[in-house]
Every structure is written in structure tokens, then in C-alpha cells.
Design a protein around this motif. Sequence first.
Motif, PDB file in Angstrom:
ATOM      1  N   GLU A   1       3.247   5.326  -4.774  1.00 53.77           N
ATOM      2  CA  GLU A   1       3.216   6.934  -4.438  1.00 53.77           C
ATOM      3  C   GLU A   1       4.323   7.378  -3.834  1.00 53.77           C
ATOM      4  OE1 GLU A   1       0.763   4.674  -3.835  1.00 53.77           O
ATOM      5  OE2 GLU A   1      -0.871   5.407  -5.065  1.00 53.77           O
ATOM      6  N   GLU A   2       4.905   6.459  -2.975  1.00 56.17           N
ATOM      7  CA  GLU A   2       6.182   6.959  -2.231  1.00 56.17           C
ATOM      8  C   GLU A   2       7.353   7.222  -3.308  1.00 56.17           C
ATOM      9  OE1 GLU A   2       8.533   4.515   0.961  1.00 56.17           O
ATOM     10  OE2 GLU A   2       6.218   5.093   1.602  1.00 56.17           O
TER      11      GLU A   2
ATOM     12  N   GLU B   1       7.278  10.433  -5.095  1.00 57.62           N
ATOM     13  CA  GLU B   1       7.382  11.441  -4.067  1.00 57.62           C
ATOM     14  C   GLU B   1       9.180  11.478  -4.006  1.00 57.62           C
ATOM     15  OE1 GLU B   1       4.748  11.606  -0.979  1.00 57.62           O
ATOM     16  OE2 GLU B   1       6.303  12.627   0.055  1.00 57.62           O
TER      17      GLU B   1
ATOM     18  N   ARG C   1      -2.804  -6.780   0.597  1.00 60.10           N
ATOM     19  CA  ARG C   1      -2.324  -5.347   0.705  1.00 60.10           C
ATOM     20  C   ARG C   1      -3.032  -4.831   1.899  1.00 60.10           C
ATOM     21  NH1 ARG C   1      -3.521  -3.514  -4.137  1.00 60.10           N
ATOM     22  NH2 ARG C   1      -1.240  -3.826  -5.068  1.00 60.10           N
TER      23      ARG C   1
ATOM     24  N   LYS D   1       1.029  -1.257  -0.025  1.00 56.72           N
ATOM     25  CA  LYS D   1       0.104  -0.154   0.021  1.00 56.72           C
ATOM     26  C   LYS D   1       0.799   1.325   0.010  1.00 56.72           C
ATOM     27  CE  LYS D   1      -4.149   1.628   2.221  1.00 56.72           C
ATOM     28  NZ  LYS D   1      -5.086   1.095   3.186  1.00 56.72           N
ATOM     29  N   GLY D   2       0.546   2.065  -1.056  1.00 57.08           N
ATOM     30  CA  GLY D   2       1.164   3.591  -0.978  1.00 57.08           C
ATOM     31  C   GLY D   2       2.742   3.517  -1.480  1.00 57.08           C
ATOM     32  N   GLU D   3       3.154   2.238  -1.855  1.00 52.53           N
ATOM     33  CA  GLU D   3       4.350   2.045  -2.325  1.00 52.53           C
ATOM     34  C   GLU D   3       4.896   2.670  -3.557  1.00 52.53           C
ATOM     35  OE1 GLU D   3       7.451  -1.334  -0.854  1.00 52.53           O
ATOM     36  OE2 GLU D   3       5.406  -1.906  -1.990  1.00 52.53           O
TER      37      GLU D   3
ATOM     38  N   ALA E   1      -0.924  -3.868   5.714  1.00 51.25           N
ATOM     39  CA  ALA E   1      -0.724  -2.469   6.113  1.00 51.25           C
ATOM     40  C   ALA E   1      -1.057  -2.404   7.462  1.00 51.25           C
ATOM     41  CB  ALA E   1      -1.248  -1.630   5.251  1.00 51.25           C
TER      42      ALA E   1
END
Length: 305
Positions: A65-66, A69, A210, A61-63, A214
Amino acid sequence: MVDVESFVEEAKAEISEELGDSTAIIALSGGVDSSTAAALAYEAVGEQLVPVYVDTGLMRKGETEEIEEVFGYMERLRVVDASDRYFEKLDGVTDPEEKRHVIGEQFIREFETVAEEVDADYLVQGTIYPDRIESEGNIKSHHNVGGLPDVVDFDGLIEPLRDLYKDEVREVARHLGLEEIIAERMPFPGPGLAVRVVGEVTPEKVRVAREATAIVEDELEEYDPWQAFAAVLGRATGVKGDNRVHGHVVAVRSVESRDGMTARAQELDWETLQRLQSRITGTVEDCSRVVYDVTHKPPATIEYE
Ligand code: XMP
């Protein structure tokens, strides 16, 4: 490594000399090694470097997007959304080694497409010293070790971290300002959440793995595990309101280990276990049962497949 500063200066000089005016490409995985190699190469040659991140649809999760960034400052960053293609290739595949093979092959195909598009001459890899000595004799095939240089006809391979140990790589990463990557996450397998789904990999089961992973990472942070995650085992009967449902069974795994070769299941208190089951069944749709895996390695492996 003598000292970080001179290592970095020498590595940068070596990279730019080797590359000349050519274009280099690197695959980012989100791990500390490839991130550090990319940051180093970027400092050396800037826009001559094309960092590629393939979103396989099997990431945590969020990987993605990270990654966007942290590496968004690199002008030529390419984020490839390949999830549909991965799920299509994984359709009907149930054998663990076959899964790894399919995932490895698809990765090469995705990477090759970008390498051809940007006309890359050189391949940069985050290979570190232990990778070179340990890549033989593993119980499972590790698709992210080796393999790549053979597929595209590169003029050369650049491995700036080839003589470093993990702790030295972390030191370099810190020196380059990659705090986010160090403050990092637990080790994550190359084939991603696919090895945390027993049997066929579908978007639905990956969603469950996922979401639940998390929660597990969050709840078990204080236990400082080597790895903690959730896997999807199959379906079992549960109750929801007045109805019987056939929901996913999620296994929680949390292990202590030094190198992943052997591992001990962590002893968690009942309250923590209950909080985990309550959060997972309460928030992960279609999950009606949570079990805790108490098996050490050996006889089990850390991952499920
Ligand atoms: P096992 O499950 O074999 O895992 O006890 C030992 C360590 O290796 C990771 N692992 C993998 N890493 N590609 C990888 O890059 C793989 O196919 C793979 N399989 C397992 C696992 O997460 C653990 O840290």
C-alpha cells in the motif's frame, strides 16, 4: 558527489540522453536505492519509465500500500500480485539457500514478463557504490544484487547511483522529495519474510511473522535498533481457556549493528519484553509463546535463515 543539485541535473541529462525514445524498466523494492533511482529516472524521462513492484506475499505489513501511495504519481507503475505463485513455488522448500534461489528465480520470471509486455529496452537499477565492491564474499547469497541484466536482452543498463554511498543516496532522495522513503524503515532482506520463517514457508506462518514483526517494530522504535523483527520458529504447547493448544513460537530479535556484518543483541528491559509478549500472544492469532533472542552475530546471523 559535489553537490546534490548538480548531481541530480547531470544524472537526469545522462539518463535521457542514453534512453533517447526508448522505454526503461525498473524494479521497485521499497528500499531507498531503487526508490531514488526510480524517482530520478522518472524526472528525466517520465512516461518512458515503467516502475515494477512485485508483491511476493513476503512483504511487511502495509508495504505494498505504501509503494502504491508513494509511487502512484508515476503513470506506468505496475504492481504485480504474485503471492500465490511465490507460495506455490515455495511449497515443500525447507533449505534456506533453496528458498532464496526459488524466490530470486520467481522474481526474475515476474520481472521478465512485464519487461516483455512493455517492450523495455533499458534496465534502470539502484546499484550503489558499496554494492559493486561488496557483492562478493557474502555468507548468504543476496538475490537482489546483480543477476537481472542477464535475463532479458536489454540494450543497456542504467545505474545512476553507481558512484554514491548510502548517505549520499539519502541526500538525493530528500532532494527529490522522497521523505517517506527516508523516514524509512530498517533494512529488510530481499527474500522478505521467508527468511524469518524457519523451515517451510506457508501463508499462515508468513502471516504470523508479518503481524508480529509489525508489533516488534512499533514497540522497539525507541531503542533505535539496526533491525528488529519477529521470526516464526515452530510450534509448542500453550493453554487457551481450558484447552491445551499447539501454537506458533515467535522469536523476537533486536540488534545493533553498523553494517550488518556483525551485530549485538540489544539489551531490553523486562517491562518491554513483557509488553511484547503480551501484545503478540494477545493479538496474533495462534501464537502462544514468545522468546527473546540474546545471540550476537557471530555466532548467529541476524536473520533466521
Ligand atoms: P544476516 O542474516 O546474514 O544478515 O546476518 C545481514 C544483513 O543482510 C540482510 N539479509 C539479506 N539481504 N538478501 C538481502 O537482500 C538476503 O538474502 C539477505 N539475507 C540477509 C539482513 O536483513 C541483514 O540486514
